[in-house]
Design a protein around this motif. Sequence first.
Motif, mmCIF file in Angstrom:
data_model
loop_
_atom_site.group_PDB
_atom_site.id
_atom_site.type_symbol
_atom_site.label_atom_id
_atom_site.label_comp_id
_atom_site.label_asym_id
_atom_site.label_seq_id
_atom_site.Cartn_x
_atom_site.Cartn_y
_atom_site.Cartn_z
ATOM 1 N N LEU A 179 0.770 -1.134 -0.062
ATOM 2 C CA LEU A 179 0.140 -0.152 0.048
ATOM 3 C C LEU A 179 0.804 1.243 -0.033
ATOM 4 C CD1 LEU A 179 -2.919 -1.240 2.430
ATOM 5 C CD2 LEU A 179 -2.936 -0.327 0.029
ATOM 6 N N ILE A 180 2.206 1.207 0.650
ATOM 7 C CA ILE A 180 3.012 2.324 0.345
ATOM 8 C C ILE A 180 3.210 2.535 -1.216
ATOM 9 C CG2 ILE A 180 5.411 3.015 0.467
ATOM 10 C CD1 ILE A 180 5.317 1.962 3.374
ATOM 11 N N GLY A 181 3.364 1.318 -2.144
ATOM 12 C CA GLY A 181 3.753 1.623 -3.269
ATOM 13 C C GLY A 181 2.496 2.055 -3.922
ATOM 14 N N VAL B 257 -11.786 -2.865 3.921
ATOM 15 C CA VAL B 257 -12.853 -1.714 3.823
ATOM 16 C C VAL B 257 -12.311 -0.582 3.421
ATOM 17 C CG1 VAL B 257 -14.786 -0.841 4.533
ATOM 18 C CG2 VAL B 257 -14.427 -3.325 5.116
ATOM 19 N N GLY B 258 -11.285 0.009 4.242
ATOM 20 C CA GLY B 258 -10.610 1.261 3.886
ATOM 21 C C GLY B 258 -10.003 1.265 2.527
ATOM 22 N N THR B 259 -9.303 0.323 1.997
ATOM 23 C CA THR B 259 -8.450 0.285 0.796
ATOM 24 C C THR B 259 -9.868 0.438 -0.330
ATOM 25 O OG1 THR B 259 -6.981 -1.080 1.620
ATOM 26 C CG2 THR B 259 -7.034 -0.836 -0.751
ATOM 27 N N LEU C 83 -12.625 1.846 -0.216
ATOM 28 C CA LEU C 83 -13.525 3.055 -0.168
ATOM 29 C C LEU C 83 -12.500 4.210 -0.721
ATOM 30 C CD1 LEU C 83 -15.530 3.115 3.122
ATOM 31 C CD2 LEU C 83 -16.121 3.066 0.718
ATOM 32 N N LEU C 84 -10.826 3.771 -0.556
ATOM 33 C CA LEU C 84 -9.879 4.866 -1.332
ATOM 34 C C LEU C 84 -10.187 4.849 -2.650
ATOM 35 C CD1 LEU C 84 -7.189 6.276 -0.674
ATOM 36 C CD2 LEU C 84 -6.059 3.960 -1.133
ATOM 37 N N SER C 85 -10.783 3.984 -3.226
ATOM 38 C CA SER C 85 -11.108 4.175 -4.765
ATOM 39 C C SER C 85 -11.996 5.273 -4.998
ATOM 40 C CB SER C 85 -11.518 2.835 -5.349
ATOM 41 O OG SER C 85 -13.175 2.545 -4.708
ATOM 42 N N LEU C 86 -12.912 5.813 -4.046
ATOM 43 C CA LEU C 86 -13.536 6.956 -4.222
ATOM 44 C C LEU C 86 -12.990 8.414 -4.370
ATOM 45 C CD1 LEU C 86 -16.250 6.337 -1.332
ATOM 46 C CD2 LEU C 86 -16.591 6.142 -3.759
ATOM 47 N N THR C 87 -11.464 8.345 -4.181
ATOM 48 C CA THR C 87 -10.765 9.556 -4.542
ATOM 49 C C THR C 87 -10.878 9.869 -5.964
ATOM 50 O OG1 THR C 87 -8.808 8.296 -4.533
ATOM 51 C CG2 THR C 87 -9.325 8.956 -2.467
ATOM 52 N N ALA C 88 -11.015 8.877 -6.838
ATOM 53 C CA ALA C 88 -11.091 9.199 -8.221
ATOM 54 C C ALA C 88 -12.185 10.297 -8.625
ATOM 55 C CB ALA C 88 -11.242 7.909 -9.088
ATOM 56 N N ALA C 89 -13.135 10.576 -7.732
ATOM 57 C CA ALA C 89 -14.272 11.234 -8.076
ATOM 58 C C ALA C 89 -13.954 12.777 -8.093
ATOM 59 C CB ALA C 89 -15.203 11.154 -7.045
ATOM 60 N N PHE C 90 -12.931 13.120 -7.379
ATOM 61 C CA PHE C 90 -12.736 14.542 -7.517
ATOM 62 C C PHE C 90 -12.103 15.130 -8.867
ATOM 63 C CE2 PHE C 90 -10.437 18.508 -4.924
ATOM 64 C CZ PHE C 90 -11.390 19.087 -5.566
ATOM 65 N N PRO C 91 -10.848 14.600 -9.307
ATOM 66 C CA PRO C 91 -10.300 14.989 -10.443
ATOM 67 C C PRO C 91 -11.292 14.615 -11.626
ATOM 68 C CG PRO C 91 -9.184 13.078 -9.644
ATOM 69 C CD PRO C 91 -10.063 13.522 -8.569
ATOM 70 N N LEU C 92 -12.281 13.468 -11.841
ATOM 71 C CA LEU C 92 -13.005 13.205 -12.779
ATOM 72 C C LEU C 92 -14.113 14.265 -12.490
ATOM 73 C CD1 LEU C 92 -13.372 9.274 -12.422
ATOM 74 C CD2 LEU C 92 -11.988 10.597 -14.158
ATOM 75 N N ALA C 93 -14.436 14.891 -11.532
ATOM 76 C CA ALA C 93 -15.543 15.772 -11.610
ATOM 77 C C ALA C 93 -14.897 17.157 -12.128
ATOM 78 C CB ALA C 93 -16.105 16.028 -10.210
ATOM 79 N N MET C 94 -13.858 17.407 -11.830
ATOM 80 C CA MET C 94 -13.224 18.619 -12.326
ATOM 81 C C MET C 94 -13.058 18.676 -13.862
ATOM 82 S SD MET C 94 -10.288 20.039 -9.645
ATOM 83 C CE MET C 94 -9.411 18.462 -9.264
ATOM 84 N N ALA C 95 -12.727 17.520 -14.528
ATOM 85 C CA ALA C 95 -12.591 17.471 -15.844
ATOM 86 C C ALA C 95 -13.768 17.211 -16.705
ATOM 87 C CB ALA C 95 -11.467 16.061 -15.971
ATOM 88 N N SER D 152 -5.735 1.935 -8.987
ATOM 89 C CA SER D 152 -4.555 1.593 -8.225
ATOM 90 C C SER D 152 -5.019 0.957 -6.760
ATOM 91 C CB SER D 152 -3.513 2.625 -7.889
ATOM 92 O OG SER D 152 -3.865 3.459 -7.269
ATOM 93 N N ALA D 153 -5.997 1.690 -6.259
ATOM 94 C CA ALA D 153 -6.669 1.161 -5.131
ATOM 95 C C ALA D 153 -7.375 -0.299 -5.112
ATOM 96 C CB ALA D 153 -7.730 2.215 -4.513
ATOM 97 N N LEU D 154 -8.233 -0.380 -6.396
ATOM 98 C CA LEU D 154 -8.822 -1.563 -6.451
ATOM 99 C C LEU D 154 -7.756 -2.841 -6.711
ATOM 100 C CD1 LEU D 154 -11.816 -0.309 -8.464
ATOM 101 C CD2 LEU D 154 -11.866 -0.904 -6.298
ATOM 102 N N LEU D 155 -6.917 -2.404 -7.360
ATOM 103 C CA LEU D 155 -5.782 -3.428 -7.482
ATOM 104 C C LEU D 155 -4.911 -4.095 -6.361
ATOM 105 C CD1 LEU D 155 -4.117 -2.167 -10.757
ATOM 106 C CD2 LEU D 155 -5.785 -4.209 -10.831
#
Length: 422
Positions: free
Chosen positions: A246-248, A305-307, A309-321, A405-408
């Motif tokens: 997860l550091i990677g 579970v935390g990992t 939900l970490l995939s939700l971070t994609a929502a911000f840059p996608l929304a800006m774009a 990367s979070a889902l992987l």
Amino acid sequence: MSLTTTSVSQRIRRVTTVQPAAPAGRLAPLRHRDFRWLVAGTATSSLGNAITPVALAFGVLDLGGSPTDLGVVVGAFALAEVVTVLLGGVLGDRVSRKIMMEGSAAACTMTQGLVAVLLIGGWATIPTLALIGAVNGCLGALSQPSSAAMTRLTVPAELLGSAVALRGLLQTSTAVVGFSLGGVLVAAVGPGWAIAVDAATFAIAATCFSRLQVPHSRPGTARTSLLADLAEGFREVMRHAWLWLLIGQAMLYHLVYGGAQAVLGPVVVGETFGRSLWGVALSALMAGFVVGGAVCVRWRPRLAVGTLLLSLTAAFPLAMALSDHVAPILLGAFLHGFGLQVFDVAWEVSIQEQVAEDKLARVFSLDMVGSFVARPLGLVLTGPVAEVVGYDRWLVVVGCVMGGSALLALLSRDVRRLERRT
């Protein structure tokens, strides 16, 4: 600064102050004096640190800087953090963590005060801001591992999970205020006065840390070289597959997202909807952190579970774009903060529970380096790359890398099966 170990009487005092049975309730960590001073200091500095990114971004732009110039300024700070944080981790396992935190906050008061004076007086230049930012990054990085490792020394073991969640909740709650305040201050009085407020919060944090009464020692441990201590911390990281994996993942996250927020965000959102709305978007991001932290005070999420939900971070840059409206951008920012905060709580508690106390600061420093080593490169390259491929297209790439990367990472059995301790 002394490198001697703590006296026997101090060690006994530490044991007797944190071992009594914990009071019932999710807010029980706040009944412990040292934890209250710790979160008071970290929450106060979090308020100021949320103001600075907004103020600094527009300070550089007001000086005629481009997105690439802004990337160089914030990249200098990030690079200095990476270079210094390993030393901070070794020192945090050798000397008083309280002194590390108090001294760092006091020094940052002076550096941020200097930036404020230069901007207010009209003497600031982009190279000067980059240089002072690098110094400030070094000072802050020296105390970060000690700050992360301090939580376990201020509460009984059975309150650790609640303490981590509460500390994160209080820090992000003040950051919500800070991001909104940053936008208001920049619009009303300018970037220089906004950064002056950050300098004042560092002074308050230093005072809070000076009130801590939690000594730190490594009894019975022979002194070795700094490199030997660092190698011992590296072996501890490699011993846990979930930890290095997860550091990677975090390296990929920060490689692409740091520039998306610090460089492209102020330009894309600021030019389309106005400067003050970028502060509101960052406040929505921090609101997601607050809600995620509040949820984690009552819920004990596993790392898997935390990992997820970490995939939700994609929502911000996608929304800006992809969005021309305010609401999806604010929602994307909120989901980003919520998912990242739930992951952060599960991640930090996992490290606190699985790693021995005498290696804890070094492991946290390696986590920070692994997480942020790619960030300076991303900050510097974001402007040129985005100008070639297009801002919106690059933000889509950023979102796909962050979420994918979070889902992987969930394909690893070590990540999926790591359990919380009771």
